[in-house]
Design an enzyme around this catalytic site. Sequence first.
Site, PDB file in Angstrom:
ATOM      1  CB  SER A 150      -1.083   0.103   1.114  1.00 42.68           C
ATOM      2  OG  SER A 150      -0.129   0.382   2.465  1.00 42.68           O
ATOM      3  CE  LYS A 188      -3.133   1.937   4.711  1.00 37.42           C
ATOM      4  NZ  LYS A 188      -2.126   0.907   5.101  1.00 37.42           N
TER       5      LYS A 188
END
Length: 239
Positions: A150, A188
Amino acid sequence: MLIAHIISIIYNANMRSVGSIIKKLREEKGISRAWLARKADVSYDYLFKVEKEVIRKVSHEQLSKIVNALGLSLAQFEEIQKKYCTEENPPDVTNLSNVTPINKPLTSIPVYGKVPAGMPREAWHDYIWEYISIPDVSEKAFGLIVSGDSMIGEDIEEGDIVIIDPNAEVYNGDIVVAVIDGLEFTLKKFYRDKDHIILTPANEHYQPIVFSSESFSERVSIIGVMIGVYKRYKKRRRW
């Protein structure tokens, strides 16, 4: 010599601008754009635009801060820039014998296990997989092995080791390790606006995780800020 090696990399990649040279040096050292921006005391967006050549004219002051954060003096960077040339005129590194790389002490830090760079899930425990030695980190820093893709847009790949500083202050655009509901860990980018906090991937195939400011404080803890990426050479398969 290190400087000769860097120049060779720049030459082979056919670099043409200050921004692209900065990007190549940063990637060669295995550090993130967010870490370099913080170390150089410039904004993430500014460094992004310099590296992408949106900003082509970099002031002497800003350039000095960036190259110093890369472990080079401005004079060393200018030598690298001068020695860059086209394939028809390859760089001569013989005149760099008087340029001395800046040597920095290394700190040994533990690598604890895997952190998901994908959907949040249960991650590492207190088992130490290994130790690695890197410069410019506190003794509290630690490494986590990346699982997932990701964050591929930030050049963070499966198997990379992200270097985490648990004491670093979190700013918008930083890459963080967050734990959700006390169980699920994720890597993230962190963004805060007036009413929301968003944990954003760097891959269009994943969705951001959005919290209200109130729910974020109740459900999420920031374990630390990523200050670098440790990469190992991945040998290509030969057929």
